[in-house]
Scaffold this motif. Structure first.
Motif, PDB file in Angstrom:
ATOM      1  N   THR A  22       0.217  79.825  32.602  1.00 52.26           N
ATOM      2  CA  THR A  22       0.252  79.418  33.997  1.00 52.26           C
ATOM      3  C   THR A  22       1.371  78.412  34.244  1.00 52.26           C
ATOM      4  O   THR A  22       2.042  78.461  35.287  1.00 52.26           O
ATOM      5  N   ALA A  23       1.588  77.511  33.298  1.00 50.57           N
ATOM      6  CA  ALA A  23       2.716  76.578  33.416  1.00 50.57           C
ATOM      7  C   ALA A  23       4.032  77.351  33.464  1.00 50.57           C
ATOM      8  O   ALA A  23       4.944  77.023  34.240  1.00 50.57           O
ATOM      9  N   GLY A  24       4.146  78.404  32.634  1.00 57.59           N
ATOM     10  CA  GLY A  24       5.337  79.248  32.666  1.00 57.59           C
ATOM     11  C   GLY A  24       5.488  79.969  33.995  1.00 57.59           C
ATOM     12  O   GLY A  24       6.594  80.138  34.508  1.00 57.59           O
ATOM     13  N   LEU A  25       4.366  80.363  34.567  1.00 56.01           N
ATOM     14  CA  LEU A  25       4.380  81.082  35.832  1.00 56.01           C
ATOM     15  C   LEU A  25       4.961  80.242  36.963  1.00 56.01           C
ATOM     16  O   LEU A  25       5.671  80.751  37.835  1.00 56.01           O
ATOM     17  N   ILE A  26       4.688  78.928  36.956  1.00 58.29           N
ATOM     18  CA  ILE A  26       5.109  78.076  38.071  1.00 58.29           C
ATOM     19  C   ILE A  26       6.222  77.104  37.672  1.00 58.29           C
ATOM     20  O   ILE A  26       6.497  76.151  38.396  1.00 58.29           O
ATOM     21  N   HIS A  27       6.891  77.355  36.541  1.00 57.85           N
ATOM     22  CA  HIS A  27       7.884  76.390  36.057  1.00 57.85           C
ATOM     23  C   HIS A  27       9.059  76.215  37.014  1.00 57.85           C
ATOM     24  O   HIS A  27       9.665  75.151  37.074  1.00 57.85           O
ATOM     25  N   ASP A  28       9.399  77.257  37.787  1.00 62.25           N
ATOM     26  CA  ASP A  28      10.536  77.182  38.711  1.00 62.25           C
ATOM     27  C   ASP A  28      10.101  76.942  40.157  1.00 62.25           C
ATOM     28  O   ASP A  28      10.827  77.282  41.097  1.00 62.25           O
ATOM     29  N   LEU A  29       8.950  76.352  40.326  1.00 62.31           N
ATOM     30  CA  LEU A  29       8.448  76.023  41.660  1.00 62.31           C
ATOM     31  C   LEU A  29       9.478  75.248  42.475  1.00 62.31           C
ATOM     32  O   LEU A  29       9.640  75.467  43.680  1.00 62.31           O
ATOM     33  N   GLY A  30      10.206  74.350  41.825  1.00 63.27           N
ATOM     34  CA  GLY A  30      11.197  73.535  42.523  1.00 63.27           C
ATOM     35  C   GLY A  30      12.306  74.345  43.156  1.00 63.27           C
ATOM     36  O   GLY A  30      12.850  73.962  44.204  1.00 63.27           O
ATOM     37  N   LYS A  31      12.672  75.475  42.546  1.00 62.89           N
ATOM     38  CA  LYS A  31      13.720  76.324  43.127  1.00 62.89           C
ATOM     39  C   LYS A  31      13.269  76.908  44.465  1.00 62.89           C
ATOM     40  O   LYS A  31      14.063  77.016  45.406  1.00 62.89           O
ATOM     41  N   ILE A  32      11.989  77.268  44.539  1.00 59.77           N
ATOM     42  CA  ILE A  32      11.455  77.811  45.783  1.00 59.77           C
ATOM     43  C   ILE A  32      11.462  76.734  46.863  1.00 59.77           C
ATOM     44  O   ILE A  32      11.794  76.992  48.026  1.00 59.77           O
ATOM     45  N   GLU A  43      -1.970  67.181  34.609  1.00 61.65           N
ATOM     46  CA  GLU A  43      -0.715  66.765  33.991  1.00 61.65           C
ATOM     47  C   GLU A  43      -0.235  67.751  32.934  1.00 61.65           C
ATOM     48  O   GLU A  43       0.963  67.894  32.721  1.00 61.65           O
ATOM     49  N   ARG A  44      -1.141  68.434  32.253  1.00 62.98           N
ATOM     50  CA  ARG A  44      -0.702  69.387  31.225  1.00 62.98           C
ATOM     51  C   ARG A  44      -0.025  70.605  31.847  1.00 62.98           C
ATOM     52  O   ARG A  44       0.576  71.407  31.124  1.00 62.98           O
ATOM     53  N   LEU A  45      -0.113  70.770  33.169  1.00 61.45           N
ATOM     54  CA  LEU A  45       0.689  71.761  33.873  1.00 61.45           C
ATOM     55  C   LEU A  45       1.904  71.112  34.531  1.00 61.45           C
ATOM     56  O   LEU A  45       2.995  71.679  34.548  1.00 61.45           O
ATOM     57  N   VAL A  46       1.713  69.899  35.046  1.00 59.64           N
ATOM     58  CA  VAL A  46       2.798  69.207  35.750  1.00 59.64           C
ATOM     59  C   VAL A  46       3.959  68.895  34.807  1.00 59.64           C
ATOM     60  O   VAL A  46       5.133  69.126  35.137  1.00 59.64           O
ATOM     61  N   GLU A  47       3.654  68.371  33.627  1.00 56.87           N
ATOM     62  CA  GLU A  47       4.722  67.933  32.721  1.00 56.87           C
ATOM     63  C   GLU A  47       5.617  69.082  32.242  1.00 56.87           C
ATOM     64  O   GLU A  47       6.843  68.934  32.221  1.00 56.87           O
ATOM     65  N   PRO A  48       5.061  70.237  31.842  1.00 53.91           N
ATOM     66  CA  PRO A  48       5.968  71.337  31.456  1.00 53.91           C
ATOM     67  C   PRO A  48       6.831  71.832  32.613  1.00 53.91           C
ATOM     68  O   PRO A  48       7.951  72.303  32.380  1.00 53.91           O
ATOM     69  N   ILE A  49       6.337  71.739  33.848  1.00 46.74           N
ATOM     70  CA  ILE A  49       7.168  72.101  35.001  1.00 46.74           C
ATOM     71  C   ILE A  49       8.318  71.113  35.124  1.00 46.74           C
ATOM     72  O   ILE A  49       9.485  71.480  35.231  1.00 46.74           O
ATOM     73  N   ARG A  50       7.969  69.829  35.115  1.00 43.45           N
ATOM     74  CA  ARG A  50       8.968  68.772  35.320  1.00 43.45           C
ATOM     75  C   ARG A  50      10.024  68.760  34.221  1.00 43.45           C
ATOM     76  O   ARG A  50      11.203  68.502  34.475  1.00 43.45           O
ATOM     77  N   HIS A  51       9.613  69.059  32.996  1.00 44.25           N
ATOM     78  CA  HIS A  51      10.503  68.873  31.852  1.00 44.25           C
ATOM     79  C   HIS A  51      10.840  70.172  31.130  1.00 44.25           C
ATOM     80  O   HIS A  51      11.154  70.132  29.939  1.00 44.25           O
TER      81      HIS A  51
END
Length: 290
Positions: free
Chosen positions: A137-147, A198-206
């Protein structure tokens, strides 16, 4: 506060008034309230979600997709909660409208995100990670910032695209030059605003700098390598033609030798073939008249 921090804060202030992205489903606040009750059951949560037939259909389509890889079909939301955990289900609910937005506006990024989720799940399971579905799921939303940049900062997005083309540099570098924030930081900030764990937020951020993650270095390393892997095999589009650089310290956390890496690539190739059928079905579902 130094000028760079002021610039970052100005961008975040603008994003707090987001208009282009769909609003969060009203059901999210009800679910969060229910989760404060330690006696609540998966059946009760599932019953609430299933009142929304459209959302239920989206969720079941996602949890039965190849990037989660369950051998049996999941037919109820309560079963999905038991198998995936509340955090994954809540994340899928929160981001379901975003995925729909992405399907209609940027199918290449949608496919890249699904591919990254697939690769992350394969790696997490082979590494024996507890709750590998959360890593998917973290991989699924990792590029949320691009959207977010594309929809909420359209002028900046166009300038970023121009910089990428003229200077032949990766999108992340162009974002830092023109926006002052890269998509990882923006996506992580938004995920935190949505109260995702946070275990989803941190992989997105970093996901581009996983060793800077304060706590969840292994999940961040998996998402980091999955992003690189899916870019390298050319599945979907991350927005520019370059494969991101590998953080070798993060790679050392994965600890795969050549033989294991070849096994991962073979499994990924099989999964991506299945995923192509899934993305075609989803795209047809979201296309008017289908």
């Amino acid at each position: 506060m130094d000028p760079q921090e002021l610039r970052k804060q100005a961008i975040k202030d603008r994003l707090k008034e987001m208009h282009s992205l769909p609003a969060l489903p009203p059901i999210v606040s009800k679910l969060n309230t229910m989760m404060e009750d330690e006696n609540v059951t998966a059946h009760q949560l599932g019953a609430l979600i299933e009142r929304d037939q459209v959302l239920t259909g989206k969720l079941l389509k996602m949890v039965n997709s190849s990037f989660y890889g369950f051998p049996q079909r999941i037919s109820t939301v309560s079963n999905a909660i038991v198998l995936l955990g509340f955090n994954v289900i809540r994340t899928l609910i929160v981001t379901s409208s975003i995925f729909e937005f992405m399907q209609s506006s940027d199918i290449g990024l949608w496919e890249h995100s699904l591919g990254c989720a697939t690769a992350a799940g394969i790696l997490a399971r082979r590494m024996g990670i507890k709750n590998p579905e959360e890593i998917s799921t973290a991989g699924l939303i990792h590029d949320l910032g691009k959207i977010v940049i594309r929809s909420e900062l359209p002028a900046e997005y166009q300038q970023v695209q121009d910089i990428v083309a003229k200077r032949q540099i990766p999108m992340r570098e162009a974002e830092l030059i023109h926006v002052g924030l890269a998509h990882g930081e923006i996506g992580g900030w938004l995920a935190a605003q949505w109260n995702l764990p946070e275990r989803l937020v941190e992989p997105i951020r970093h996901h581009h700098n996983p060793e800077e993650t304060p706590t969840f270095k292994e999940p961040a390393a998996i998402v980091h390598f999955s992003d690189i892997l899916i870019r390298a095999v050319g599945y979907g589009s991350g927005g520019d033609p370059w494969v991101p650089p590998l953080d070798h310290n993060a790679w050392s956390r994965i600890k795969f030798g050549k033989a294991q890496t070849q096994e991962v690539l073979r499994e990924l190739d099989e999964k991506l073939t299945e995923l192509q059928d899934f993305t075609m079905e989803i795209h047809q579902m979201s296309t008017p008249g289908k």
